[in-house]
Enzyme design. Sequence first.
Site, PDB file in Angstrom:
ATOM      1  N   ALA A 154       0.828  -1.211   0.000  1.00 22.01           N
ATOM      2  CA  ALA A 154       0.000   0.000   0.000  1.00 22.01           C
ATOM      3  C   ALA A 154       0.859   1.256   0.000  1.00 22.01           C
ATOM      4  CB  ALA A 154      -0.933  -0.004   1.209  1.00 22.01           C
ATOM      5  N   CYS A 155       1.895   1.248  -0.805  1.00 22.15           N
ATOM      6  CA  CYS A 155       2.862   2.347  -0.868  1.00 22.15           C
ATOM      7  C   CYS A 155       2.783   2.999  -2.244  1.00 22.15           C
ATOM      8  CB  CYS A 155       4.264   1.765  -0.634  1.00 22.15           C
ATOM      9  SG  CYS A 155       5.625   2.928  -0.793  1.00 22.15           S
ATOM     10  N   GLY A 156       3.127   4.264  -2.317  1.00 24.52           N
ATOM     11  CA  GLY A 156       3.178   4.940  -3.609  1.00 24.52           C
ATOM     12  C   GLY A 156       4.183   4.294  -4.551  1.00 24.52           C
TER      13      GLY A 156
END
Length: 159
Positions: A36-38
């Site tokens: 769930a990271c950019g």
Amino acid sequence: MSQTVYNYSINDIKGNPIDLAQYKSKKLLLVNTASACGLTPQYKQLEELHQHFNHKVQIIGLPCNDFGEQEPGTPQEIEKFCEVNYGVTFPLTEKIKVLGADAHPLYKYLTSKELNGHSDSEVKWNFQKYLVDETGHLVQVFSPMAEPLSEEILKEIER
């Protein structure tokens, strides 16, 4: 004499031991990952790198929840996310810590010049990359922002 990554053990995402020494003929690219990271779309380039250069480099993804709690899932959720969204076929490990006193011993090695003989470093965010040579020694650290298929990474793999 510095140690090598072969002095350390880690389990895969299913809890089975990974013998890092099985990769002695290849370089290793160790990447702390998060779903769930950019930077999560880097999984796509990591898989491309794995598909096209697996004769030279073994990629290992190390799921980590140390940054912004961006990897909260269970091992099964992480594995499914990576397969469904990015077609990941390279090995993933158990979820680990990369920061502080509770950091996995492999990451204590990767971040300590005293242990790795190369350099001190701090894991700054998800998708930081550590390149290990065919003899198990750390040779390069790449920023989380470094794209897996960037010229700087490809040049080091080809070396």
